[in-house]
Design a protein around this motif. Structure first.
Motif, PDB file in Angstrom:
ATOM      1  N   ALA A  21       1.964  -3.713  -0.696  1.00 55.54           N
ATOM      2  CA  ALA A  21       1.986  -2.470  -1.456  1.00 55.54           C
ATOM      3  C   ALA A  21       2.084  -1.263  -0.527  1.00 55.54           C
ATOM      4  O   ALA A  21       1.569  -1.269   0.592  1.00 55.54           O
ATOM      5  N   THR A  22       2.712  -0.207  -1.046  1.00 54.83           N
ATOM      6  CA  THR A  22       2.881   1.037  -0.303  1.00 54.83           C
ATOM      7  C   THR A  22       2.129   2.155  -1.014  1.00 54.83           C
ATOM      8  O   THR A  22       2.305   2.342  -2.222  1.00 54.83           O
ATOM      9  N   PRO A  23       1.294   2.916  -0.315  1.00 52.02           N
ATOM     10  CA  PRO A  23       0.628   4.060  -0.953  1.00 52.02           C
ATOM     11  C   PRO A  23       1.654   5.115  -1.366  1.00 52.02           C
ATOM     12  O   PRO A  23       2.519   5.486  -0.560  1.00 52.02           O
ATOM     13  N   VAL A  24       1.564   5.582  -2.608  1.00 51.78           N
ATOM     14  CA  VAL A  24       2.524   6.583  -3.090  1.00 51.78           C
ATOM     15  C   VAL A  24       1.851   7.846  -3.598  1.00 51.78           C
ATOM     16  O   VAL A  24       2.499   8.876  -3.766  1.00 51.78           O
ATOM     17  N   PHE A  25       0.530   7.775  -3.839  1.00 50.88           N
ATOM     18  CA  PHE A  25      -0.176   8.963  -4.341  1.00 50.88           C
ATOM     19  C   PHE A  25      -1.662   8.793  -4.052  1.00 50.88           C
ATOM     20  O   PHE A  25      -2.168   7.660  -4.019  1.00 50.88           O
ATOM     21  N   ALA A  26      -2.350   9.924  -3.866  1.00 50.82           N
ATOM     22  CA  ALA A  26      -3.785   9.882  -3.601  1.00 50.82           C
ATOM     23  C   ALA A  26      -4.439  11.158  -4.109  1.00 50.82           C
ATOM     24  O   ALA A  26      -3.845  12.241  -4.040  1.00 50.82           O
ATOM     25  N   SER A  27      -5.652  11.029  -4.622  1.00 50.93           N
ATOM     26  CA  SER A  27      -6.376  12.215  -5.085  1.00 50.93           C
ATOM     27  C   SER A  27      -6.849  13.067  -3.915  1.00 50.93           C
ATOM     28  O   SER A  27      -7.099  14.265  -4.079  1.00 50.93           O
ATOM     29  N   GLU A  28      -6.967  12.473  -2.749  1.00 48.14           N
ATOM     30  CA  GLU A  28      -7.337  13.200  -1.527  1.00 48.14           C
ATOM     31  C   GLU A  28      -6.315  12.864  -0.431  1.00 48.14           C
ATOM     32  O   GLU A  28      -6.594  12.149   0.527  1.00 48.14           O
ATOM     33  N   PRO A  29      -5.102  13.379  -0.545  1.00 48.88           N
ATOM     34  CA  PRO A  29      -4.025  12.963   0.369  1.00 48.88           C
ATOM     35  C   PRO A  29      -4.319  13.284   1.835  1.00 48.88           C
ATOM     36  O   PRO A  29      -3.843  12.568   2.724  1.00 48.88           O
ATOM     37  N   ALA A  30      -5.084  14.337   2.092  1.00 45.11           N
ATOM     38  CA  ALA A  30      -5.363  14.708   3.477  1.00 45.11           C
ATOM     39  C   ALA A  30      -6.231  13.683   4.191  1.00 45.11           C
ATOM     40  O   ALA A  30      -6.327  13.708   5.423  1.00 45.11           O
ATOM     41  N   GLU A  31      -6.865  12.790   3.420  1.00 41.97           N
ATOM     42  CA  GLU A  31      -7.766  11.806   4.023  1.00 41.97           C
ATOM     43  C   GLU A  31      -7.136  10.421   4.135  1.00 41.97           C
ATOM     44  O   GLU A  31      -7.811   9.466   4.522  1.00 41.97           O
ATOM     45  N   MET A  32      -5.870  10.303   3.816  1.00 48.40           N
ATOM     46  CA  MET A  32      -5.195   9.004   3.881  1.00 48.40           C
ATOM     47  C   MET A  32      -4.698   8.754   5.308  1.00 48.40           C
ATOM     48  O   MET A  32      -3.505   8.768   5.597  1.00 48.40           O
ATOM     49  N   HIS A  33      -5.656   8.533   6.202  1.00 45.77           N
ATOM     50  CA  HIS A  33      -5.323   8.354   7.611  1.00 45.77           C
ATOM     51  C   HIS A  33      -5.063   6.896   7.974  1.00 45.77           C
ATOM     52  O   HIS A  33      -4.230   6.593   8.818  1.00 45.77           O
ATOM     53  N   THR A  34      -5.809   5.992   7.341  1.00 43.88           N
ATOM     54  CA  THR A  34      -5.737   4.578   7.722  1.00 43.88           C
ATOM     55  C   THR A  34      -5.156   3.764   6.577  1.00 43.88           C
ATOM     56  O   THR A  34      -5.704   3.784   5.466  1.00 43.88           O
ATOM     57  N   PRO A  35      -4.058   3.066   6.783  1.00 40.83           N
ATOM     58  CA  PRO A  35      -3.480   2.245   5.706  1.00 40.83           C
ATOM     59  C   PRO A  35      -4.498   1.237   5.176  1.00 40.83           C
ATOM     60  O   PRO A  35      -5.231   0.613   5.948  1.00 40.83           O
ATOM     61  N   GLY A  36      -4.527   1.118   3.839  1.00 40.02           N
ATOM     62  CA  GLY A  36      -5.399   0.127   3.224  1.00 40.02           C
ATOM     63  C   GLY A  36      -6.843   0.547   3.099  1.00 40.02           C
ATOM     64  O   GLY A  36      -7.688  -0.251   2.674  1.00 40.02           O
ATOM     65  N   VAL A  37      -7.182   1.803   3.428  1.00 37.98           N
ATOM     66  CA  VAL A  37      -8.554   2.290   3.308  1.00 37.98           C
ATOM     67  C   VAL A  37      -8.599   3.360   2.217  1.00 37.98           C
ATOM     68  O   VAL A  37      -7.838   4.336   2.259  1.00 37.98           O
ATOM     69  N   VAL A  38      -9.492   3.162   1.237  1.00 37.74           N
ATOM     70  CA  VAL A  38      -9.642   4.123   0.147  1.00 37.74           C
ATOM     71  C   VAL A  38     -10.801   5.051   0.494  1.00 37.74           C
ATOM     72  O   VAL A  38     -11.940   4.589   0.644  1.00 37.74           O
ATOM     73  N   PRO A  39     -10.558   6.359   0.641  1.00 39.35           N
ATOM     74  CA  PRO A  39     -11.632   7.293   0.971  1.00 39.35           C
ATOM     75  C   PRO A  39     -12.705   7.309  -0.122  1.00 39.35           C
ATOM     76  O   PRO A  39     -12.462   6.900  -1.264  1.00 39.35           O
ATOM     77  N   PRO A  40     -13.910   7.769   0.205  1.00 41.37           N
ATOM     78  CA  PRO A  40     -14.990   7.801  -0.796  1.00 41.37           C
ATOM     79  C   PRO A  40     -14.649   8.707  -1.973  1.00 41.37           C
ATOM     80  O   PRO A  40     -13.954   9.719  -1.811  1.00 41.37           O
ATOM     81  N   ASP A  41     -15.143   8.327  -3.156  1.00 42.82           N
ATOM     82  CA  ASP A  41     -14.966   9.144  -4.362  1.00 42.82           C
ATOM     83  C   ASP A  41     -13.517   9.601  -4.511  1.00 42.82           C
ATOM     84  O   ASP A  41     -13.234  10.796  -4.689  1.00 42.82           O
ATOM     85  N   SER A  42     -12.603   8.652  -4.438  1.00 40.42           N
ATOM     86  CA  SER A  42     -11.189   9.014  -4.530  1.00 40.42           C
ATOM     87  C   SER A  42     -10.391   7.872  -5.137  1.00 40.42           C
ATOM     88  O   SER A  42     -10.890   6.752  -5.291  1.00 40.42           O
ATOM     89  N   THR A  43      -9.147   8.180  -5.478  1.00 44.50           N
ATOM     90  CA  THR A  43      -8.221   7.193  -6.065  1.00 44.50           C
ATOM     91  C   THR A  43      -6.907   7.215  -5.301  1.00 44.50           C
ATOM     92  O   THR A  43      -6.416   8.292  -4.929  1.00 44.50           O
ATOM     93  N   ILE A  44      -6.351   6.031  -5.081  1.00 46.51           N
ATOM     94  CA  ILE A  44      -5.008   5.921  -4.503  1.00 46.51           C
ATOM     95  C   ILE A  44      -4.136   5.088  -5.428  1.00 46.51           C
ATOM     96  O   ILE A  44      -4.632   4.260  -6.190  1.00 46.51           O
ATOM     97  N   TRP A  45      -2.838   5.342  -5.357  1.00 44.82           N
ATOM     98  CA  TRP A  45      -1.852   4.522  -6.062  1.00 44.82           C
ATOM     99  C   TRP A  45      -1.053   3.733  -5.035  1.00 44.82           C
ATOM    100  O   TRP A  45      -0.611   4.288  -4.016  1.00 44.82           O
ATOM    101  N   LEU A  46      -0.862   2.467  -5.341  1.00 43.11           N
ATOM    102  CA  LEU A  46      -0.047   1.583  -4.514  1.00 43.11           C
ATOM    103  C   LEU A  46       1.094   1.035  -5.362  1.00 43.11           C
ATOM    104  O   LEU A  46       0.904   0.714  -6.540  1.00 43.11           O
ATOM    105  N   VAL A  47       2.259   0.922  -4.780  1.00 41.40           N
ATOM    106  CA  VAL A  47       3.414   0.357  -5.474  1.00 41.40           C
ATOM    107  C   VAL A  47       3.983  -0.762  -4.627  1.00 41.40           C
ATOM    108  O   VAL A  47       4.214  -0.594  -3.419  1.00 41.40           O
ATOM    109  N   SER A  48       4.184  -1.922  -5.257  1.00 41.47           N
ATOM    110  CA  SER A  48       4.751  -3.065  -4.533  1.00 41.47           C
ATOM    111  C   SER A  48       6.265  -3.113  -4.699  1.00 41.47           C
ATOM    112  O   SER A  48       6.815  -2.527  -5.619  1.00 41.47           O
TER     113      SER A  48
END
Length: 576
Positions: A549-576
């Motif tokens: 899956a590839t990350p395509v959206f995040a509620s906290e985009p500035a914190e998407m530093h490490t692939p496969g890690v979901v920051p606290p109190d946040s949501t990410i979208w992945l698309v395969s």
């Protein structure tokens, strides 16, 4: 399941008319104010606007006490102003939905005024629930007590006596100034048929139907049984089996649906709908009883709105609601509305992670200290999760600004009948109805009064009808617009991402288990993952759902530093 109707996948923006925008400086929102701010609504990318009741009303419950269902409240404008708003919205590809109040009207409604003047047993009284009282406690008055023991939803008895020399009382499930209609009466049935037709003729595309729960009563009106220990003051009414979710109510909705279907048959190309408002938390079976080809097109699912910030409760809310898709309907989600404390405050409370805070009554609000920064972060995560879900989603004006609940309104400025009827034991709903901030200028009620083009020039506006707190301008549209880190820009971006990644072809969705603290929903090729903990969580990259899956959206985009890690109190979208 593919979307066949516009409303199945719509994003709808709820406007509480009184608090959106004031065009004439009287401190009260109006239709021209909405019209002047349509570009803001359009910039979000929504499909429709739902207007809270804007019919003539004495405003004792701010429009939910309707005096005339065929006109516009004078403070808000007139039918010409309504037509202009609808036309301008249509130019922006935005539909208009109205709010219909079928359970009751205002005690200023012409029919009820006539009923009070008429004799017991008259045709005028048969449109409502008038009944003889029972003997008084001391025996001196044969009609001194109410006909039964029913309690009102906003406090006190559900019955009000007509007068000392009149043997009858009338039923008001909510307050004494909102008498209940008897929908077995032919006049009532014909009136609502005419109301629906009248607004459809003007171009309205559907209705949110208010408070469906108490429509229809046991004909005998028997005493309600004792409520369970610990039942809250404002929950007592909803424990009464003789007035809540009655089979008699289904007859009402079938008549409404027949009116809608017949209208569409006569007007090819119109795609009309109605959505039911009722709190059926944890009861997907009950929702299914109202949503079908003979009754409602949709019903609000408030499970997610009422959920604490707990992974298992959020999962249950989503799973229960998705089950309605098995009967051919689509879910109708909401995270805020005009009856509940705003999500920023609810999820910012220290006890937001306590599963025991869940309630089926939105008026029984939790207490506790509020961390607004944490609440905004969780609200961003929740809207990003909700936007990935199949079905329609209703936004409440101001949530795109990250507005918190205003909790410290002076008692003498509160207007909600919940506060008034409970003598202040419940603070009511005024705090989520504070007029919106458009600018940081307090002299114009933070831009609320004046409109986009300063409609009334330099005149000093009246104070807003509910007091705006100091510093309200920090949440203003002008302050957030263009700031890529703001919640306003997140709303615009996530609605656009929904259109791109959450395709109708992926309307079938399921909750999937990715481990403790995580809520994950798969919808076609899209997987939305929410971290409900205060620490980052690394996804299992060997899991079939996420390994390619590839990350395509995040509620906290500035914190998407490490692939496969979901920051606290946040949501990410992945698309395969």
């Amino acid at each position: 399941m593919n979307a066949q109707h516009w409303w199945q996948e719509a994003v709808v923006y709820q406007v509480y008319v009184r608090s959106f925008a004031d065009s004439d400086g009287d401190g009260v929102g109006d239709l021209e104010g909405i019209r002047s701010r349509l570009d803001h609504i359009a910039s979000l990318g929504v499909d429709a606007i739902w207007l809270n009741p804007c019919y003539p009303s004495p405003q004792r419950d701010h429009g939910y006490d309707v005096a005339d269902y065929h006109a516009i409240h004078a403070e808000y404008g007139d039918l010409a102003a309504f037509d202009a708003l609808l036309a301008d919205a249509r130019d922006r590809d935005i539909r208009i939905l109205m709010d219909l109040v079928p359970n009751h009207c205002s005690n200023d409604h012409a029919w009820f005024v006539e009923a009070l003047a008429a004799a017991p047993g008259s045709d005028a009284r048969s449109r409502f629930y008038f009944r003889d009282g029972r003997p008084g406690d001391d025996g001196s008055d044969p009609h001194g007590n109410p006909p039964n023991n029913w309690m009102a939803a906003f406090g006190g008895s559900a019955w009000t006596r007509v007068g000392d020399d009149d043997p009858q009382w009338y039923l008001g499930t909510f307050t004494p100034h909102q008498p209940d209609f008897d929908h077995t009466n032919v006049d009532v049935q014909l009136m609502f048929h005419d109301v629906l037709t009248f607004w459809f003729d003007r171009g309205v595309e559907g209705f949110r139907v208010d408070a469906i729960s108490p429509v229809g009563k046991d004909p005998a009106l028997p005493d309600a049984p004792p409520v369970p220990p610990g039942t809250g003051m404002l929950q007592v009414t909803w424990e009464n089996p003789y007035t809540v979710f009655r089979p008699e109510g289904h007859d009402v909705w079938r008549r409404f649906r027949t009116t809608i279907d017949d209208y569409m048959d006569r007007h090819p190309g119109r795609d009309l709908m109605m959505v039911a408002e009722a709190y059926m938390n944890g009861r997907p079976d009950l929702m299914a009883a109202f949503v079908n080809d003979e009754q409602f097109h949709q019903a609000f699912a408030f499970d997610l709105l009422l959920s604490p910030w707990v992974d298992t409760e959020i999962e249950r809310a989503i799973r229960d609601t998705l089950s309605i898709m098995t009967i051919g309907s689509t879910p109708t989600w909401a995270l805020n509305n005009h009856d509940v404390q705003r999500i920023v405050t609810r999820l910012g409370r220290a006890n937001a992670t306590d599963p025991n805070t869940i309630s089926n009554n939105a008026l029984e609000a939790a207490d506790g200290a509020v961390d607004v920064t944490r609440g905004v972060r969780r609200a961003r995560a929740m809207i990003t999760l909700a936007m990935a879900l199949p079905g329609s989603l209703y936004l409440y004006m101001g949530e795109e600004l990250g507005l918190p609940e205003v909790l410290d309104i002076p008692d003498d400025r509160r207007q909600d009948p919940v506060f008034l009827q409970t003598h202040g034991e419940r603070i009511g709903r005024d705090g989520c109805r504070i007029p919106l901030p458009w600018t940081d200028d307090p002299s114009t009620n933070f831009g609320f009064s004046g409109g986009e083009d300063d409609i009334d020039g330099d005149a000093t506006p009246a104070d807003a009808w509910l007091p705006q707190p100091d510093g309200w301008g920090v949440h203003a549209v002008d302050e957030l617009d263009g700031d890529d880190t703001s919640i306003l820009e997140l709303y615009r971006a996530v609605i656009a991402a929904r259109d791109e990644f959450a395709e109708p072809e992926g309307m079938v969705a399921a909750v999937v288990d990715l481990g403790p603290g995580l809520v994950a929903v798969r919808r076609g090729d899209l997987v939305a993952v929410t971290n409900t903990t205060s620490e980052p969580i690394a996804l299992d990259m060997d899991d079939d759902l996420v390994e390619i899956a590839t990350p395509v959206f995040a509620s906290e985009p500035a914190e998407m530093h490490t692939p496969g890690v979901v920051p606290p109190d946040s949501t990410i979208w992945l698309v395969s």
